[in-house]
Design a protein around this motif. Structure first.
Motif, PDB file in Angstrom:
ATOM      1  N   THR A  96      -9.106 -61.065  78.879  1.00  0.00           N
ATOM      2  CA  THR A  96      -9.773 -61.794  77.810  1.00  0.00           C
ATOM      3  C   THR A  96      -9.323 -63.250  77.795  1.00  0.00           C
ATOM      4  N   GLU A  97     -10.152 -64.073  77.209  1.00  0.00           N
ATOM      5  CA  GLU A  97      -9.812 -65.474  76.966  1.00  0.00           C
ATOM      6  C   GLU A  97     -10.284 -65.790  75.550  1.00  0.00           C
ATOM      7  N   GLY A  98      -9.343 -66.093  74.677  1.00  0.00           N
ATOM      8  CA  GLY A  98      -9.691 -66.332  73.285  1.00  0.00           C
ATOM      9  C   GLY A  98      -9.648 -65.074  72.452  1.00  0.00           C
ATOM     10  N   TYR A  99      -8.785 -64.134  72.843  1.00  0.00           N
ATOM     11  CA  TYR A  99      -8.675 -62.862  72.133  1.00  0.00           C
ATOM     12  C   TYR A  99      -8.082 -63.076  70.747  1.00  0.00           C
ATOM     13  N   LYS A 100      -8.804 -62.572  69.751  1.00  0.00           N
ATOM     14  CA  LYS A 100      -8.355 -62.664  68.360  1.00  0.00           C
ATOM     15  C   LYS A 100      -8.577 -61.318  67.687  1.00  0.00           C
ATOM     16  N   ARG A 101      -7.902 -60.328  68.210  1.00  0.00           N
ATOM     17  CA  ARG A 101      -7.993 -58.964  67.676  1.00  0.00           C
ATOM     18  C   ARG A 101      -9.432 -58.433  67.655  1.00  0.00           C
ATOM     19  N   HIS A 102     -10.184 -58.719  68.712  1.00  0.00           N
ATOM     20  CA  HIS A 102     -11.523 -58.168  68.844  1.00  0.00           C
ATOM     21  C   HIS A 102     -11.416 -56.664  69.059  1.00  0.00           C
ATOM     22  N   ARG A 103     -12.460 -55.968  68.727  1.00  0.00           N
ATOM     23  CA  ARG A 103     -12.476 -54.519  68.920  1.00  0.00           C
ATOM     24  C   ARG A 103     -12.398 -54.178  70.402  1.00  0.00           C
ATOM     25  N   GLN A 104     -11.621 -53.155  70.709  1.00  0.00           N
ATOM     26  CA  GLN A 104     -11.460 -52.712  72.090  1.00  0.00           C
ATOM     27  C   GLN A 104     -12.810 -52.293  72.671  1.00  0.00           C
ATOM     28  N   LEU A 105     -13.644 -51.672  71.858  1.00  0.00           N
ATOM     29  CA  LEU A 105     -14.953 -51.228  72.325  1.00  0.00           C
ATOM     30  C   LEU A 105     -15.797 -52.401  72.826  1.00  0.00           C
ATOM     31  N   LEU A 106     -15.734 -53.540  72.157  1.00  0.00           N
ATOM     32  CA  LEU A 106     -16.476 -54.722  72.586  1.00  0.00           C
ATOM     33  C   LEU A 106     -16.046 -55.135  73.994  1.00  0.00           C
ATOM     34  N   ILE A 107     -14.752 -55.176  74.229  1.00  0.00           N
ATOM     35  CA  ILE A 107     -14.231 -55.592  75.534  1.00  0.00           C
ATOM     36  C   ILE A 107     -14.663 -54.601  76.613  1.00  0.00           C
ATOM     37  N   LEU A 108     -14.568 -53.314  76.325  1.00  0.00           N
ATOM     38  CA  LEU A 108     -14.965 -52.298  77.294  1.00  0.00           C
ATOM     39  C   LEU A 108     -16.461 -52.349  77.590  1.00  0.00           C
ATOM     40  N   GLN A 109     -17.270 -52.637  76.590  1.00  0.00           N
ATOM     41  CA  GLN A 109     -18.714 -52.777  76.810  1.00  0.00           C
ATOM     42  C   GLN A 109     -19.007 -53.973  77.709  1.00  0.00           C
ATOM     43  N   MET A 110     -18.303 -55.063  77.478  1.00  0.00           N
ATOM     44  CA  MET A 110     -18.506 -56.258  78.304  1.00  0.00           C
ATOM     45  C   MET A 110     -18.146 -55.965  79.762  1.00  0.00           C
ATOM     46  N   ILE A 111     -17.039 -55.269  79.977  1.00  0.00           N
ATOM     47  CA  ILE A 111     -16.612 -54.929  81.335  1.00  0.00           C
ATOM     48  C   ILE A 111     -17.603 -53.979  81.996  1.00  0.00           C
ATOM     49  N   SER A 112     -18.056 -52.979  81.258  1.00  0.00           N
ATOM     50  CA  SER A 112     -18.989 -52.014  81.849  1.00  0.00           C
ATOM     51  C   SER A 112     -20.317 -52.679  82.203  1.00  0.00           C
ATOM     52  N   ARG A 113     -20.787 -53.598  81.386  1.00  0.00           N
ATOM     53  CA  ARG A 113     -22.024 -54.322  81.705  1.00  0.00           C
ATOM     54  C   ARG A 113     -21.866 -55.142  82.982  1.00  0.00           C
ATOM     55  N   TYR A 114     -20.714 -55.753  83.134  1.00  0.00           N
ATOM     56  CA  TYR A 114     -20.440 -56.550  84.333  1.00  0.00           C
ATOM     57  C   TYR A 114     -20.435 -55.650  85.570  1.00  0.00           C
ATOM     58  N   CYS A 115     -19.814 -54.482  85.459  1.00  0.00           N
ATOM     59  CA  CYS A 115     -19.781 -53.543  86.586  1.00  0.00           C
ATOM     60  C   CYS A 115     -21.189 -53.080  86.950  1.00  0.00           C
ATOM     61  N   VAL A 116     -22.014 -52.804  85.962  1.00  0.00           N
ATOM     62  CA  VAL A 116     -23.404 -52.430  86.222  1.00  0.00           C
ATOM     63  C   VAL A 116     -24.126 -53.576  86.911  1.00  0.00           C
ATOM     64  N   TYR A 117     -23.906 -54.795  86.449  1.00  0.00           N
ATOM     65  CA  TYR A 117     -24.530 -55.971  87.062  1.00  0.00           C
ATOM     66  C   TYR A 117     -24.153 -56.084  88.536  1.00  0.00           C
ATOM     67  N   LEU A 118     -22.888 -55.773  88.871  1.00  0.00           N
ATOM     68  CA  LEU A 118     -22.430 -55.831  90.260  1.00  0.00           C
ATOM     69  C   LEU A 118     -22.861 -54.615  91.076  1.00  0.00           C
ATOM     70  N   GLY A 119     -23.395 -53.588  90.407  1.00  0.00           N
ATOM     71  CA  GLY A 119     -23.812 -52.381  91.105  1.00  0.00           C
ATOM     72  C   GLY A 119     -22.672 -51.405  91.336  1.00  0.00           C
ATOM     73  N   LEU A 120     -21.607 -51.524  90.572  1.00  0.00           N
ATOM     74  CA  LEU A 120     -20.451 -50.639  90.706  1.00  0.00           C
ATOM     75  C   LEU A 120     -20.608 -49.447  89.768  1.00  0.00           C
ATOM     76  N   MET A 121     -21.517 -48.558  90.104  1.00  0.00           N
ATOM     77  CA  MET A 121     -21.834 -47.439  89.223  1.00  0.00           C
ATOM     78  C   MET A 121     -20.698 -46.422  89.137  1.00  0.00           C
ATOM     79  N   GLU A 122     -19.831 -46.371  90.138  1.00  0.00           N
ATOM     80  CA  GLU A 122     -18.719 -45.417  90.135  1.00  0.00           C
ATOM     81  C   GLU A 122     -17.448 -46.015  89.543  1.00  0.00           C
ATOM     82  N   ALA A 123     -17.554 -47.172  88.913  1.00  0.00           N
ATOM     83  CA  ALA A 123     -16.389 -47.885  88.378  1.00  0.00           C
ATOM     84  C   ALA A 123     -15.674 -47.082  87.302  1.00  0.00           C
TER      85      ALA A 123
END
Length: 98
Positions: free
Chosen positions: A63-90
């Motif tokens: 993270t950059e600028g983390y201010k106690r954001h919900r963990q779910l938000l961060i995990l959703q952002m990461i999973s979207r990025y993996c889908v964008y890269l085509g890493l379905m088995e991530a």
């Protein structure tokens, strides 16, 4: 740049997709991605880091600028990025996978 829901993904070089940044437009949180085999970046104090394994790839997301954001938000952002890269088995890990 690609838009996915509330997230914007920016990748500086077309050949370096593992070195992008995910931006949440609502909260202004950023999550940076980098390839651990090519980078030795140290975790910044106060930031949160996750790891992704996919086949023979090992990516880190910090993270950059983390201010106690919900963990779910961060995990959703990461999973979207993996889908964008085509890493379905991530798989997302909260600590360095051994």
């Amino acid at each position: 740049m690609a838009y996915m829901c509330n997230y914007m993904i920016s990748i500086p070089n077309a050949g370096q997709q593992a070195n992008g940044t995910i931006h949440d437009r609502r909260t202004k949180l950023k999550v940076k991605a980098f390839d651990l085999f090519k980078s030795r970046a140290k975790q910044q104090e106060g930031e949160v880091r996750y790891f992704v394994t996919a086949g023979n790839q090992l990516l880190a997301f910090e993270t950059e600028g983390y201010k106690r954001h919900r963990q779910l938000l961060i995990l959703q952002m990461i999973s979207r990025y993996c889908v964008y890269l085509g890493l379905m088995e991530a798989q997302i890990h909260s600590s360095y996978p051994i």
